[in-house]
Design an enzyme around this catalytic site. Structure first.
Site, PDB file in Angstrom:
ATOM      1  N   HIS B 134       0.838  -1.197   0.000  1.00 41.82           N
ATOM      2  CA  HIS B 134       0.000   0.000   0.000  1.00 41.82           C
ATOM      3  C   HIS B 134       0.870   1.243   0.000  1.00 41.82           C
ATOM      4  CE1 HIS B 134      -4.065  -1.432   0.371  1.00 41.82           C
ATOM      5  NE2 HIS B 134      -3.700  -2.321   1.277  1.00 41.82           N
ATOM      6  N   CYS B 203       0.682   1.887  -5.763  1.00 41.52           N
ATOM      7  CA  CYS B 203      -0.224   2.638  -6.623  1.00 41.52           C
ATOM      8  C   CYS B 203       0.283   4.052  -6.861  1.00 41.52           C
ATOM      9  CB  CYS B 203      -1.649   2.664  -6.050  1.00 41.52           C
ATOM     10  SG  CYS B 203      -1.789   3.555  -4.506  1.00 41.52           S
ATOM     11  N   ARG B 212       0.508   2.595 -11.740  1.00 39.44           N
ATOM     12  CA  ARG B 212       1.313   1.896 -10.741  1.00 39.44           C
ATOM     13  C   ARG B 212       2.731   2.444 -10.805  1.00 39.44           C
ATOM     14  NH1 ARG B 212      -3.021   0.816  -9.875  1.00 39.44           N
ATOM     15  NH2 ARG B 212      -4.091  -1.179  -9.771  1.00 39.44           N
TER      16      ARG B 212
END
Lengths: 53, 235
Positions: B134, B203, B212
């Site tokens: 993340h 991301c 990405r």
């Protein structure tokens, strides 16, 4: 809505305030424990992979 | 009429309060939960490693119990889905930055640490060891991903060996369907022959999901944990 809840709680004002507080905490708990974890993956922050898994 | 207006305004206030609570949940509470989940994963790993027999000194019975110490660099056992198997250190992201690496990249797994793409190479093996994490929410593990530069160390340990990867290609922006970035010899990475590579993905933009960010690294050195921390982690 809230007035209706207030009128239907038992006891005097202090007891009602205490019960209201417990109710609010219960709602917050349900939101954080069940509703938000369900809703959060619908937002885009979870997409960190390149193969769409 | 008054009842209708009053109920409507109460509903609006309620919805507003729920939205505020949701923002608190996403920005703050997921981080609290993820930090404790990651700490727990690291504890699990350290427990496992502490229980593991010291196979290097005592060859005969213990070696069969632990196949990962047979060869050099050791070939690890198959990773179990959703279970941690390594700890990653990236000094550039902070001297105390360390995160557990778990097998597979499911949503639930990525809440507890970084996710290893199942199907890509194992740690230190030939091929491309690929990991996703993340950028925001759930502890923000890859928040400072764009700061990674060529030459930065990415250090991993599986409890028996330290693996030091060095980044070759800085943050490379691509689209979510670009599966080629985690190929054994990743396309567009500049590598043209098989080797021991590492790919990190997260991301881009920070709060979005339209693109990405990728970095590629190659395995620079390995050393047994008995030899102490690798150069990149010393200060």
């Amino acid at each position: 809505m809230y007035g209706w809840i207030w009128r239907h709680l038992p006891g005097n004002a202090w007891v009602r305030a205490l019960i209201s507080l417990v109710l609010v905490l219960a709602v917050v708990y349900v939101l954080f424990q069940y509703i938000f974890p369900w809703a959060e993956p619908l937002l885009p922050f979870n997409d960190v992979t390149v193969d769409g898994q | 009429m008054r009842v209708v207006v009053r109920t409507f305004s109460e509903l609006c206030i309620t919805v507003g309060a729920v939205i505020v609570l949701f923002v608190v949940y996403v920005l703050f509470w997921t981080g609290v939960k993820a930090d404790s989940a990651m700490d727990r994963q690291i504890d699990v790993l350290q427990d496992q490693w502490a229980k593991r027999p010291v196979a290097t000194a005592t060859p005969a019975p213990d070696a069969s119990a632990d196949p990962s110490t047979d060869s050099s660099p050791p070939k690890p056992a198959a990773y179990q889905d959703g279970k941690p198997f390594a700890v990653m250190y990236i000094p550039r992201l902070g001297f105390t930055w360390n995160k557990p690496v778990l097998e597979d990249t499911k949503v639930g797994t990525l809440k507890k640490g970084l996710g290893h793409y199942s199907g890509t190479a194992q740690l230190g093996q030939k091929g491309n060891f690929s990991v996703a994490g993340h950028r925001r929410t759930y502890g923000d593990p890859f928040k400072d991903f764009p700061k990674l530069r060529r030459g930065d160390a990415v250090v991993l340990t599986d409890g028996t060996t330290w693996f030091t990867y060095l980044i070759d290609t800085g943050p490379y922006k691509t689209v979510p369907s670009d599966i080629g970035v985690i190929d054994p010899v990743p396309r567009k990475s500049g590598y043209d022959e098989p080797g021991r590579y590492l790919t990190l993905t997260t991301c881009e933009p920070e709060w979005g999901h339209s693109h990405r960010l990728i970095v590629w690294a190659h395995l620079d050195s390995t050393q047994p944990v008995e030899a102490g921390k690798p150069e990149a982690l010393r200060r």
